[in-house]
Motif scaffolding. Sequence first.
Motif, PDB file in Angstrom:
ATOM      1  N   ARG A   1      -0.564  -4.484  -8.038  1.00  0.00           N
ATOM      2  CA  ARG A   1      -0.732  -4.285  -6.655  1.00  0.00           C
ATOM      3  C   ARG A   1      -2.002  -4.972  -6.303  1.00  0.00           C
ATOM      4  NH1 ARG A   1      -0.634   1.589  -4.801  1.00  0.00           N
ATOM      5  NH2 ARG A   1      -1.665   0.613  -2.932  1.00  0.00           N
ATOM      6  N   ARG A   2      -3.139  -4.596  -7.337  1.00  0.00           N
ATOM      7  CA  ARG A   2      -4.361  -5.377  -6.881  1.00  0.00           C
ATOM      8  C   ARG A   2      -4.180  -6.905  -6.879  1.00  0.00           C
ATOM      9  NH1 ARG A   2      -7.902  -1.752 -10.521  1.00  0.00           N
ATOM     10  NH2 ARG A   2      -8.228   0.075  -9.079  1.00  0.00           N
TER      11      ARG A   2
ATOM     12  N   ASP B   1       1.670   4.091 -12.475  1.00  0.00           N
ATOM     13  CA  ASP B   1       1.344   3.695 -13.674  1.00  0.00           C
ATOM     14  C   ASP B   1      -0.064   2.669 -13.728  1.00  0.00           C
ATOM     15  OD1 ASP B   1       1.134   2.587 -16.272  1.00  0.00           O
ATOM     16  OD2 ASP B   1       3.243   1.329 -16.135  1.00  0.00           O
TER      17      ASP B   1
ATOM     18  N   MET C   1       0.855  -0.974 -13.085  1.00  0.00           N
ATOM     19  CA  MET C   1       1.286  -0.962 -11.502  1.00  0.00           C
ATOM     20  C   MET C   1       0.100  -1.017 -10.621  1.00  0.00           C
ATOM     21  SD  MET C   1       4.358  -1.337  -9.997  1.00  0.00           S
ATOM     22  CE  MET C   1       4.884  -1.347  -8.662  1.00  0.00           C
ATOM     23  N   ARG C   2      -0.706  -0.359 -10.998  1.00  0.00           N
ATOM     24  CA  ARG C   2      -1.904  -0.466 -10.139  1.00  0.00           C
ATOM     25  C   ARG C   2      -2.609  -1.864 -10.190  1.00  0.00           C
ATOM     26  NH1 ARG C   2      -5.455   3.598 -12.045  1.00  0.00           N
ATOM     27  NH2 ARG C   2      -4.014   4.812 -11.296  1.00  0.00           N
ATOM     28  N   GLU C   3      -2.810  -2.357 -11.203  1.00  0.00           N
ATOM     29  CA  GLU C   3      -3.315  -3.755 -11.465  1.00  0.00           C
ATOM     30  C   GLU C   3      -2.420  -4.696 -10.802  1.00  0.00           C
ATOM     31  OE1 GLU C   3      -5.928  -6.311 -12.175  1.00  0.00           O
ATOM     32  OE2 GLU C   3      -6.190  -4.486 -12.625  1.00  0.00           O
TER      33      GLU C   3
ATOM     34  N   GLU D   1       1.367   4.808  -6.845  1.00  0.00           N
ATOM     35  CA  GLU D   1       0.481   4.499  -8.236  1.00  0.00           C
ATOM     36  C   GLU D   1       0.804   5.428  -9.363  1.00  0.00           C
ATOM     37  OE1 GLU D   1      -3.560   3.856  -7.586  1.00  0.00           O
ATOM     38  OE2 GLU D   1      -3.238   2.464  -6.152  1.00  0.00           O
TER      39      GLU D   1
ATOM     40  N   ASP E   1       0.979  -1.175   0.067  1.00  0.00           N
ATOM     41  CA  ASP E   1      -0.017  -0.118  -0.031  1.00  0.00           C
ATOM     42  C   ASP E   1       0.713   1.182   0.045  1.00  0.00           C
ATOM     43  OD1 ASP E   1      -2.382  -1.434  -0.116  1.00  0.00           O
ATOM     44  OD2 ASP E   1      -2.886  -1.180   1.942  1.00  0.00           O
TER      45      ASP E   1
END
Length: 62
Positions: free
Chosen positions: A52-53, A45, A48-50, A43, A39
Motif C-alpha cells: 500500500r505504501r 499483513d 500488504m502494508r508495504e 492492513e 486507504d
Amino acid sequence: MTHFERLIQRQEIGDALRNDGRERIKMNEALMEMLLRLDSMPEVDPTMRELRRRVSRQIIGL
C-alpha cells in the motif's frame, strides 16, 4: 495505476494536463479516488502494508 501512468505519458494527454486546468483537476480527482480506495483497505499483513505504501507513493508521484 499503470493506466494513469500511460495516460500521463501520452503526449497529447500530457499537454492537455499542463495547459488545461479542468483536465488537471479531473486527473487529480481520479488519483485521489484511488488513494481513498487504497486507504480503505484493511492492513492485515505487513507485506500488504508495504505494498500500500509503495502504491501510494507512486500515485502521489504522478
